[in-house]
Design an enzyme around this catalytic site. Structure first.
Site, short mmCIF file in Angstrom:
data_model
loop_
_atom_site.label_atom_id
_atom_site.label_comp_id
_atom_site.label_asym_id
_atom_site.label_seq_id
_atom_site.Cartn_x
_atom_site.Cartn_y
_atom_site.Cartn_z
CB VAL A 1 -0.95 0.00 1.21
CG1 VAL A 1 -1.69 1.33 1.32
CG2 VAL A 1 -1.94 -1.15 1.11
CE LYS B 1 10.27 -3.64 2.38
NZ LYS B 1 8.86 -3.59 2.88
CD GLU C 1 -1.65 -8.28 -3.31
OE1 GLU C 1 -0.72 -8.92 -3.84
OE2 GLU C 1 -2.04 -8.48 -2.14
CB ALA D 1 -17.09 -20.71 -9.75
CB CYS E 1 -7.44 -7.58 1.33
SG CYS E 1 -6.20 -6.33 0.98
#
Length: 434
Positions: free
Chosen positions: A11, A35, A155, A255, A263
């Site tokens: 995010v 990072k 995503e 399906a 999430c």
């Protein structure tokens, strides 16, 4: 606008890069120095289509920078976004707010002048109140407003979702925040994006309610798929038949083997806990969670039934490991339950995923990871499609049949049609279709 983004996860990084692309000056902060160095070198910590180019463009323009020192970012910022993780707490399903509150404490020490502190992380109702209390306790002299601004990013399509959203939700209790938030999102005015201003608690609940509703919709169509199989109907035709009703809509009526990701599982559990704390039933959401777990566990049985014999000594070629295409996210992916169950039944599993194999290797043992789809299907007794990556949609079926020991395909995403494979000599099993 000067923006500080605390957290460079999914995010935070996407939001920070998009705000920079809007023309704002953004500093992304993360305590993980490795990072930050990787980001400075142009290496993305996540797989998201177009993100590397977006970041590079805005770094080159001088609008986007990265640092491990929050003081560089927070002091003088017009808005400080909290975009840290809120994973499910082990044992009880509550959202773990440890990182959110730690970020609030850090922001409190560094705020300079009127600052809008924005919660971008998905948090339970009342979290904004607690953040405000932390800031007020640590900095009684400070001028600030605490805002809820939940993200609705998918995503694999996050940049598009940020720049062309269905709506922007802003929850606030202090009107001083309104012009700041309006200016941050002003570039969206061109698309006439609705800006929904609510109370802070309402905004926090909107995020959970939206994800729970979508999770229920997926679970509903999965149960209808089971009914279609038993009744001799076609779930794809059924989904179209109900999806054309504008009151229902066609999205999330596909399906499959059950939902996963960062999430839906986490947010449905957190919503149930919030409802329980408020003394309100949430039986629909509880049933959704239970039905989804049951479905993922049942998929290995579907494969075993298709093979029609013991799985011991059988080789299964798996296509797709991530919870959805266009991401490397393995969190609560159906493959994490399906593959171990197949191995437990004695099968040998060889698998390929276009982006998720490295991440999957950290979660799955006794799996032979292959370099491509055809390599994964070589000498296989059964092919199982778990994730609907585009590159699986147009496989050379004649080559597939030649490579496989037995031409059996279990398509858990309905990528193909029965009339495409069966005339070519495949035994084809799908979801919710005859």
């Amino acid at each position: 606008m000067r923006v500080a983004m605390i957290g460079t996860g999914y995010v935070g990084l996407v939001s920070g890069a998009c705000f920079a692309d809007f023309g704002h000056d953004v500093v992304c902060v993360d305590k993980d120095a490795a990072k930050i160095e990787a980001l400075k070198a142009g290496r993305m910590p996540i797989y998201e289509p177009g993100l590397d180019a977006l970041v590079a463009r805005n770094v080159e323009a001088g609008r986007l920078t990265f640092t491990a020192d929050a003081s560089e970012a927070v002091r003088g910022a017009d808005a400080v976004f909290i975009a840290v993780g809120t994973p499910s707490r082990r044992g009880d399903g509550y959202a773990d707010l440890t990182y959110v509150y730690a970020a609030a404490e850090e922001i409190a020490a560094l705020m300079d002048g009127f600052t809008v502190v924005v919660t971008k992380s998905t948090v339970p109702v009342g979290t904004g109140d607690e953040i405000e209390a932390i800031l007020r306790r640590l900095r009684p002299d400070a001028q600030f407003a605490v805002v809820s601004n939940p993200e609705f990013l998918r995503e694999g399509a996050a940049i598009e979702d940020f720049k062309r959203p269905d709506r922007v939700v802003v929850g606030m209790e202090d009107e001083r925040a309104r012009p700041v938030m309006a200016e941050l999102y002003r570039p969206l005015n061109l698309n006439e994006t609705p800006m929904l201003y609510t109370s802070r608690r309402t905004s926090e609940l909107i995020k959970y309610a939206a994800n729970a509703f979508l999770a229920m919709k997926i679970t509903f169509i999965n149960q209808m798929a089971d009914l279609c199989e038993a009744a001799g109907a076609d779930v794809q035709q059924l989904a179209r038949g109900i999806g054309l009703d504008k009151r229902i809509g066609a999205k999330f009526l596909h399906a499959g083997p059950g939902f996963g990701g960062s999430c839906f599982p986490k947010d449905t559990r957190a919503l149930v806990r919030t409802a329980q704390d408020c003394g309100v039933p949430a039986s629909l959401v509880e049933a959704t969670i239970e039905a989804n777990e049951t479905r993922k566990k049942a998929m290995a049985g579907k494969v075993a039934q298709a093979l029609g014999a013991e799985l011991a000594g059988r080789t299964i070629g798996v296509l797709g490991l991530t919870f959805k295409p266009n991401t490397d996210d393995m969190r609560e992916a159906p493959s994490l339950q399906i593959i171990p169950a197949l191995i437990a039944l004695g099968a040998k599993v060889q698998a390929y995923d276009p982006a998720g194999s490295a991440e999957a290797a950290a979660h799955l043992s006794d799996v032979a990871f292959k370099s491509g789809p055809y390599e994964a299907l070589e000498d296989a007794d059964c092919a199982v499609i778990i994730t609907e990556w585009d590159e699986f949609r147009a496989l050379d079926l004649d080559r597939v049949k030649t490579l496989m020991r037995t031409p059996l395909v279990v398509d858990l995403r309905n990528v193909y049609r029965p009339d495409e494979l069966r005339p070519r000599g495949f035994k084809y099993v799908s979801v919710g279709r005859g």
